[in-house]
Scaffold this motif. Sequence first.
Motif, short mmCIF file in Angstrom:
data_model
loop_
_atom_site.label_atom_id
_atom_site.label_comp_id
_atom_site.label_asym_id
_atom_site.label_seq_id
_atom_site.Cartn_x
_atom_site.Cartn_y
_atom_site.Cartn_z
N ASP A 117 15.24 -25.64 -11.89
CA ASP A 117 15.92 -26.19 -10.72
C ASP A 117 16.07 -25.18 -9.58
OD1 ASP A 117 17.75 -24.62 -12.07
OD2 ASP A 117 19.45 -25.92 -11.60
N LYS A 118 15.80 -23.90 -9.84
CA LYS A 118 15.85 -22.93 -8.76
C LYS A 118 14.47 -22.33 -8.56
CE LYS A 118 17.96 -18.73 -6.95
NZ LYS A 118 18.95 -17.66 -7.11
N LYS A 119 13.92 -22.51 -7.37
CA LYS A 119 12.60 -22.00 -7.07
C LYS A 119 12.73 -20.91 -6.01
CE LYS A 119 10.38 -26.40 -8.20
NZ LYS A 119 9.90 -25.91 -9.50
N VAL A 120 12.20 -19.74 -6.31
CA VAL A 120 12.32 -18.59 -5.43
C VAL A 120 11.00 -18.36 -4.72
CG1 VAL A 120 12.96 -16.16 -5.26
CG2 VAL A 120 13.99 -17.59 -7.03
N ASN A 121 11.02 -18.36 -3.40
CA ASN A 121 9.81 -18.21 -2.61
C ASN A 121 9.32 -16.76 -2.62
OD1 ASN A 121 8.30 -17.83 0.18
ND2 ASN A 121 8.29 -20.04 -0.29
N SER A 122 8.02 -16.58 -2.51
CA SER A 122 7.41 -15.25 -2.52
C SER A 122 7.92 -14.38 -1.37
CB SER A 122 5.89 -15.37 -2.43
OG SER A 122 5.53 -16.07 -1.24
N LYS A 123 8.32 -15.02 -0.25
CA LYS A 123 8.85 -14.26 0.89
C LYS A 123 10.09 -13.46 0.49
CE LYS A 123 9.22 -13.28 5.37
NZ LYS A 123 10.52 -12.60 5.44
N VAL A 124 10.88 -14.02 -0.41
CA VAL A 124 12.10 -13.33 -0.87
C VAL A 124 11.71 -12.06 -1.61
CG1 VAL A 124 14.21 -13.53 -2.23
CG2 VAL A 124 13.30 -15.53 -1.02
N PHE A 125 10.67 -12.13 -2.43
CA PHE A 125 10.23 -10.94 -3.17
C PHE A 125 9.62 -9.91 -2.23
CE2 PHE A 125 6.86 -8.87 -5.94
CZ PHE A 125 7.74 -7.96 -6.49
N ASN B 296 0.83 -1.20 0.00
CA ASN B 296 0.00 0.00 0.00
C ASN B 296 0.87 1.26 0.00
OD1 ASN B 296 0.84 0.39 2.73
ND2 ASN B 296 -0.76 -1.07 3.38
N ASP B 297 0.21 2.41 0.19
CA ASP B 297 0.91 3.70 0.10
C ASP B 297 1.93 3.92 1.23
OD1 ASP B 297 -0.37 4.28 -2.18
OD2 ASP B 297 -1.81 5.70 -1.32
N GLU B 298 1.91 3.04 2.23
CA GLU B 298 2.93 3.16 3.29
C GLU B 298 4.33 2.93 2.73
OE1 GLU B 298 1.77 0.36 6.25
OE2 GLU B 298 0.16 1.63 7.07
N PHE B 299 4.41 2.28 1.58
CA PHE B 299 5.70 2.08 0.92
C PHE B 299 6.40 3.42 0.68
CE2 PHE B 299 8.40 1.96 -2.81
CZ PHE B 299 9.12 0.80 -2.68
N TYR B 300 5.63 4.43 0.26
CA TYR B 300 6.22 5.73 -0.10
C TYR B 300 6.70 6.50 1.12
CZ TYR B 300 3.75 4.44 -4.36
OH TYR B 300 3.31 3.76 -5.46
N SER B 301 6.14 6.20 2.27
CA SER B 301 6.59 6.85 3.51
C SER B 301 7.58 5.96 4.27
CB SER B 301 5.41 7.17 4.42
OG SER B 301 4.70 5.98 4.76
N GLN B 302 7.98 4.85 3.63
CA GLN B 302 8.97 3.91 4.17
C GLN B 302 8.52 3.27 5.47
OE1 GLN B 302 13.00 5.46 4.15
NE2 GLN B 302 12.61 6.74 2.36
N THR B 303 7.23 3.06 5.62
CA THR B 303 6.69 2.45 6.84
C THR B 303 6.00 1.12 6.57
OG1 THR B 303 4.64 3.73 6.61
CG2 THR B 303 6.41 4.68 7.98
N TRP B 304 5.99 0.66 5.33
CA TRP B 304 5.32 -0.59 4.98
C TRP B 304 6.14 -1.78 5.50
CZ3 TRP B 304 6.62 -4.80 1.73
CH2 TRP B 304 5.57 -5.69 1.49
N VAL B 305 5.45 -2.77 6.07
CA VAL B 305 6.13 -3.97 6.56
C VAL B 305 5.52 -5.19 5.90
CG1 VAL B 305 6.79 -2.97 8.78
CG2 VAL B 305 4.57 -4.10 8.56
N VAL B 306 6.32 -6.23 5.78
CA VAL B 306 5.85 -7.48 5.17
C VAL B 306 4.82 -8.12 6.09
CG1 VAL B 306 6.53 -9.78 4.40
CG2 VAL B 306 8.07 -7.83 4.04
N PRO B 307 3.62 -8.49 5.56
CA PRO B 307 2.58 -9.12 6.39
C PRO B 307 3.07 -10.44 6.99
CG PRO B 307 1.68 -8.43 4.27
CD PRO B 307 3.16 -8.29 4.17
N GLU B 308 2.65 -10.75 8.20
CA GLU B 308 3.05 -11.99 8.85
C GLU B 308 1.93 -13.03 8.72
OE1 GLU B 308 4.13 -11.29 12.86
OE2 GLU B 308 5.72 -9.83 12.38
N LYS B 309 2.34 -14.29 8.57
CA LYS B 309 1.43 -15.44 8.58
C LYS B 309 0.26 -15.27 7.62
CE LYS B 309 2.52 -16.47 13.43
NZ LYS B 309 1.99 -16.65 14.79
N THR B 310 0.61 -14.92 6.38
CA THR B 310 -0.42 -14.80 5.35
C THR B 310 -0.25 -15.97 4.38
OG1 THR B 310 -0.26 -12.41 5.58
CG2 THR B 310 -1.47 -13.24 3.68
#
Length: 653
Positions: free
Chosen positions: A412-420, A385-399
């Motif tokens: 052969d290489k699988k990248v998890n969404s958590k990394v993104f 959300n727009d909190e990204f622009y104010s540098q306050t956005w955090v990654v949601p937990e347990k979603t």
Amino acid sequence: MKINRLLIFGFLFIQSFLFAQTKEVLFSIDNHPYYTDEFIRVYNKNLDLVKDDSQKDLDKYLDLFLGYKLKVEKANKLGLQNGANYQNELKSYRNQLSKNYLNDSKVTNELVREAYDRMQQEVRASHILVLVDEGASPQDTLKAYNKVLDIKKRLDAGEDFVKVAQQFSEDPSVKENNGDLGYFSAFRMVYPFENAAYKTKVGQVSKPFRTRFGYHIIKVVDKRVNRGEVTVAHIMVLKQTDVTQQEKAKTTIDDIYKKIQQGESFESLAQQFSEDKSSAPKGGVLQRFGSGQLSSEEFENVAFELKEKNQISAPFESQFGWHIVKLIEKHPVRSFDDMKMELEDKIRKDERSLLITNSLAKKVRGKYLFTKDAKLIAKIKGVVNDEFYSQTWVVPEKTKELEGTILTINKDKKVNSKVFLDFIASKQKSNIKTKPVAKLVDELFEKFIDEQLIAYYNDNLESEFTEFKNVMDEYRDGLLLFDLMEKEIWNRAKNDTIGLNEYFQKNIKNYQWKKRYSADILSSTDLKVIEKAQKFLKKGKSIDYIKEQLNKDGKINIMSKSGMYEEDYDVLPQFNNLSKGVSSIVSKDKYHFVVNITDEKPAGAKELTECKGKVISDYQQYLENHWVDELRKEFSININQDVFAKVKNQLNN
């Protein structure tokens, strides 16, 4: 420590010719096989480094190679490969080495050539800066751009650049320098600024351009040929903190300068009185250097201002002390071939590297197959959300709905969404202003793909490039050997006080003082002056008194040094039958000397405390020489003599 490592890695880092062959087991250590291809490669690689022909003997070289591998086996047996420091240093080296492979050679070569061509000149420019952050909003960016356009119109209308800079430039240094940045060459400024400076003609004003600092306009004041490098000699008297000692240092350098003006040898005075211990024995000669390579701009400027060979500067002060400089030789800018590797390294550390990275990203996108999970990306758009622009956005937990593989590379290489998600969070500090959020996530995912593809490419360098794998294997072994040597030899020699003392006593003949004298050594180019000094010494006058009497009217007629010296020190061998008291006068290299001996000590054995560093070094070498014999008894060794015979035949032919 780094130097020791380089000495130990005797089998490392030189490119070599690889024989086309079928590798066979040459020997084994406790059933661990070592193959012919590695032995042949290492032998050929070190062939040019070996000056003693006996060391080229293949039987002797096999012994050396086997000894090397025995030490590596011992290191692995002790578990040194699991140490945190070892793992971190190996990772650090791999990161450094991989930089040579993580680039586009075509783009790199073009940038190297451009940089070299620019280094033929130095540019002097003034600038006007309008500050605007890289991640500024479109509104703020437009405001800054309109301001810089208005400034450009004033300049185009004929207003004075300096006055406009004083009035409008937002560079804080403009108050002191009026926007004048002095002379610079390639790599001294950020790349876009450098581009504008070199592409603008002398006397002209550039169009507005942007860097990470904001918008600039520059005026090129002058362009001159790069002044290259210079070799000089110097005499230095170190700077002192005490005021009285400062005055003494200034007096000393002035005295030395007067001696030079009186016709005395610069080199001899440097050897006697320069406090730069590394250059004094060589008559004060320093390694050649170019602009910006020393820590003292004052020293560089004085050195480059000298025009004629053997010209000598007046005394001047730097942050290190007082100097007198003599010009030995001037050197033009080096050739392209000589500078190529150095320039490549600078480019990797410079803003130019982004051009290479972008080119590599394009290359790996065509090299590897990759797929993305569009549905998962859409879900992520819903939680950013727009909190990204104010540098306050955090990654949601347990979603749970956000979990899964978001990117697959080459199946052969699988990248998890958590990394993104973590990647998105980390980019908040970049002040990216792209809106709306959905567009922002798409933009970040493309950068994420590039990053992951390059990381995949990096992770597989060993399989992509044989030479990379070879160097890494060799460094891995060399690093283990260093840690092992530190544990088994160096630390043992330092800490085994009983063994060290026993070694010292058995080899006491190697640690002997020659006869020593506590002496004042006085010198002058004037025989009459040294005769007067001799008379003063015989009357018991102090060194300060003698200098006060003989150095008058701004002329330095006598110099001195005092200390405890062995009988073969400097001029002492010129004297016959030295003993306590004042010596006769001797002459050497246009100088006359007299010595006052206040004490003497006979030749004899040194105490361990007087030579402990040398004894430890010798003891270390003693331990290492006997170490391989012990390892041969510890491990089971099997050499395949038939295979070795084939190797010798191949190499000899």
